[in-house]
Design a protein around this motif. Structure first.
Motif, PDB file in Angstrom:
ATOM      1  N   ASP A 115       0.844  -1.205   0.000  1.00  0.00           N
ATOM      2  CA  ASP A 115       0.000   0.000   0.000  1.00  0.00           C
ATOM      3  C   ASP A 115       0.876   1.250   0.000  1.00  0.00           C
ATOM      4  O   ASP A 115       1.503   1.586   1.006  1.00  0.00           O
ATOM      5  N   GLY A 116       0.902   1.959  -1.123  1.00  0.00           N
ATOM      6  CA  GLY A 116       1.735   3.144  -1.241  1.00  0.00           C
ATOM      7  C   GLY A 116       1.300   4.301  -0.374  1.00  0.00           C
ATOM      8  O   GLY A 116       2.043   5.278  -0.227  1.00  0.00           O
ATOM      9  N   ASN A 117       0.113   4.214   0.210  1.00  0.00           N
ATOM     10  CA  ASN A 117      -0.361   5.258   1.110  1.00  0.00           C
ATOM     11  C   ASN A 117       0.000   4.993   2.570  1.00  0.00           C
ATOM     12  O   ASN A 117      -0.418   5.733   3.459  1.00  0.00           O
ATOM     13  N   PHE A 118       0.766   3.922   2.785  1.00  0.00           N
ATOM     14  CA  PHE A 118       1.179   3.559   4.140  1.00  0.00           C
ATOM     15  C   PHE A 118       2.695   3.686   4.240  1.00  0.00           C
ATOM     16  O   PHE A 118       3.425   3.144   3.415  1.00  0.00           O
ATOM     17  N   GLN A 119       3.180   4.405   5.248  1.00  0.00           N
ATOM     18  CA  GLN A 119       4.623   4.562   5.404  1.00  0.00           C
ATOM     19  C   GLN A 119       5.318   3.235   5.673  1.00  0.00           C
ATOM     20  O   GLN A 119       6.405   2.972   5.168  1.00  0.00           O
ATOM     21  N   GLY A 120       4.720   2.436   6.544  1.00  0.00           N
ATOM     22  CA  GLY A 120       5.343   1.163   6.919  1.00  0.00           C
ATOM     23  C   GLY A 120       6.424   1.291   7.964  1.00  0.00           C
ATOM     24  O   GLY A 120       6.854   0.293   8.550  1.00  0.00           O
ATOM     25  N   TYR A 121       6.894   2.520   8.198  1.00  0.00           N
ATOM     26  CA  TYR A 121       7.984   2.783   9.147  1.00  0.00           C
ATOM     27  C   TYR A 121       7.782   4.179   9.725  1.00  0.00           C
ATOM     28  O   TYR A 121       7.365   5.103   9.020  1.00  0.00           O
ATOM     29  N   GLY A 122       8.078   4.344  11.006  1.00  0.00           N
ATOM     30  CA  GLY A 122       8.015   5.661  11.632  1.00  0.00           C
ATOM     31  C   GLY A 122       9.090   5.794  12.683  1.00  0.00           C
ATOM     32  O   GLY A 122       9.618   4.795  13.198  1.00  0.00           O
ATOM     33  N   ARG A 123       9.419   7.038  13.010  1.00  0.00           N
ATOM     34  CA  ARG A 123      10.465   7.290  14.009  1.00  0.00           C
ATOM     35  C   ARG A 123      10.165   8.592  14.741  1.00  0.00           C
ATOM     36  O   ARG A 123       9.802   9.594  14.119  1.00  0.00           O
ATOM     37  N   VAL A 124      10.299   8.569  16.075  1.00  0.00           N
ATOM     38  CA  VAL A 124      10.096   9.770  16.885  1.00  0.00           C
ATOM     39  C   VAL A 124      11.115   9.797  18.017  1.00  0.00           C
ATOM     40  O   VAL A 124      11.577   8.761  18.484  1.00  0.00           O
ATOM     41  N   ALA A 125      11.446  10.998  18.463  1.00  0.00           N
ATOM     42  CA  ALA A 125      12.224  11.177  19.687  1.00  0.00           C
ATOM     43  C   ALA A 125      11.247  11.295  20.845  1.00  0.00           C
ATOM     44  O   ALA A 125      10.194  11.930  20.724  1.00  0.00           O
ATOM     45  N   VAL A 126      11.558  10.687  21.983  1.00  0.00           N
ATOM     46  CA  VAL A 126      10.645  10.737  23.122  1.00  0.00           C
ATOM     47  C   VAL A 126      10.698  12.122  23.757  1.00  0.00           C
ATOM     48  O   VAL A 126      11.696  12.844  23.668  1.00  0.00           O
ATOM     49  N   ALA A 127       9.615  12.502  24.411  1.00  0.00           N
ATOM     50  CA  ALA A 127       9.556  13.762  25.142  1.00  0.00           C
ATOM     51  C   ALA A 127      10.359  13.642  26.442  1.00  0.00           C
ATOM     52  O   ALA A 127      10.822  12.560  26.807  1.00  0.00           O
ATOM     53  N   SER A 128      10.503  14.749  27.136  1.00  0.00           N
ATOM     54  CA  SER A 128      11.294  14.744  28.373  1.00  0.00           C
ATOM     55  C   SER A 128      10.711  13.822  29.441  1.00  0.00           C
ATOM     56  O   SER A 128      11.432  13.350  30.321  1.00  0.00           O
ATOM     57  N   ASP A 129       9.403  13.561  29.362  1.00  0.00           N
ATOM     58  CA  ASP A 129       8.773  12.649  30.312  1.00  0.00           C
ATOM     59  C   ASP A 129       8.761  11.200  29.821  1.00  0.00           C
ATOM     60  O   ASP A 129       8.095  10.345  30.401  1.00  0.00           O
ATOM     61  N   GLY A 130       9.499  10.920  28.740  1.00  0.00           N
ATOM     62  CA  GLY A 130       9.607   9.560  28.225  1.00  0.00           C
ATOM     63  C   GLY A 130       8.489   9.142  27.305  1.00  0.00           C
ATOM     64  O   GLY A 130       8.450   8.000  26.860  1.00  0.00           O
ATOM     65  N   VAL A 131       7.562  10.051  26.989  1.00  0.00           N
ATOM     66  CA  VAL A 131       6.369   9.704  26.206  1.00  0.00           C
ATOM     67  C   VAL A 131       6.674   9.720  24.703  1.00  0.00           C
ATOM     68  O   VAL A 131       7.402  10.579  24.207  1.00  0.00           O
ATOM     69  N   TYR A 132       6.103   8.740  23.985  1.00  0.00           N
ATOM     70  CA  TYR A 132       6.147   8.709  22.524  1.00  0.00           C
ATOM     71  C   TYR A 132       4.733   8.450  22.015  1.00  0.00           C
ATOM     72  O   TYR A 132       3.880   7.911  22.733  1.00  0.00           O
ATOM     73  N   ARG A 133       4.469   8.782  20.757  1.00  0.00           N
ATOM     74  CA  ARG A 133       3.158   8.528  20.149  1.00  0.00           C
ATOM     75  C   ARG A 133       3.313   8.244  18.661  1.00  0.00           C
ATOM     76  O   ARG A 133       4.123   8.878  17.992  1.00  0.00           O
ATOM     77  N   PHE A 134       2.500   7.302  18.174  1.00  0.00           N
ATOM     78  CA  PHE A 134       2.417   7.019  16.740  1.00  0.00           C
ATOM     79  C   PHE A 134       0.954   6.944  16.321  1.00  0.00           C
ATOM     80  O   PHE A 134       0.096   6.500  17.092  1.00  0.00           O
TER      81      PHE A 134
END
Length: 216
Positions: A115-134
């Motif tokens: 599916d070309g409309n799906f990244q298939g991969y993501g990356r984020v840096a966590v916030a100072s409180d350790g939280v991440y979101r996708f």
């Protein structure tokens, strides 16, 4: 003269026992330690090259006319050490198959139909409180595997930790070899995450919380 009362040995010992108990109870409790998240294999389909769009939203690719197929899933959590402290500077990666069970990888079966409309991969840096979101899609099964999302956590100066997130209630969980290779029941439960409706975030979407505890 003041009256002096004798104290029996039994009374004295009882008083000492009470004092001892009081002292023990007044000591500060040791900080609880969390169960480290079990490591899992990276698998054969980690991207050979990263997509141009590698942000937290895998459902909407920059420049694409439509969003990805599948049920939208908001997955978030915290990156912690065993004492429950947020791990500063950590970066979280995820990768998974599309809603058809196909990976964005040249050796994946059916990769030409990805599916070309799906990244298939993501990356984020966590916030100072350790939280991440996708924002991604609810994982689906493919031959030989129960639904799952691959995770990698990179901590500068420490290394790279790899695991997988599974979905609570999936029938194939009972037969998945990698999931059941985690022998410790408590550790195995820690990577099986309930997904609930996310009407407060997005109509028709689901949401889940996956905290990752690093053995630092």
């Amino acid at each position: 003269m003041p009256e002096h009362r004798s104290v029996s040995r039994r009374t004295l010992m009882a008083g000492m026992a009470t004092l001892s108990t009081t002292v023990l109870l007044s000591r500060p409790a040791r900080p609880a330690t969390l169960v480290p998240t079990p490591g899992q294999t990276e698998g054969p389909f980690y991207p050979t090259s990263l997509p141009a769009d590698i942000d937290h939203d895998l459902v909407r690719v920059h420049g694409a006319a439509a969003q990805a197929l599948g049920t939208v899933a908001h997955i978030g959590g915290r990156i912690l050490d065993r004492a429950g402290r947020p791990v500063s500077g950590a970066v979280v990666e995820i990768w998974q198959c599309d809603a058809q069970g196909i990976y964005r990888h040249p050796r994946a079966p059916g990769h030409d139909r990805f599916d070309g409309n799906f990244q298939g991969y993501g990356r984020v840096a966590v916030a100072s409180d350790g939280v991440y979101r996708f924002r991604t899609i609810k994982p689906v099964p493919y031959p030989g595997r129960t639904p799952h999302i691959h995770y990698a956590v990179i901590v500068p100066g420490t290394g790279r930790f790899v695991t997988q997130m599974y979905v609570e209630g999936e029938p194939l969980n009972a037969r998945d070899g990698l999931l059941n290779a985690i022998r410790d029941p408590q550790a195995r439960r820690s990577v099986i995450i309930p997904l609930t409706t996310a009407v407060d975030l997005e109509a028709g979407a689901v949401q889940g919380t996956f905290d990752i505890v690093l053995d630092l």
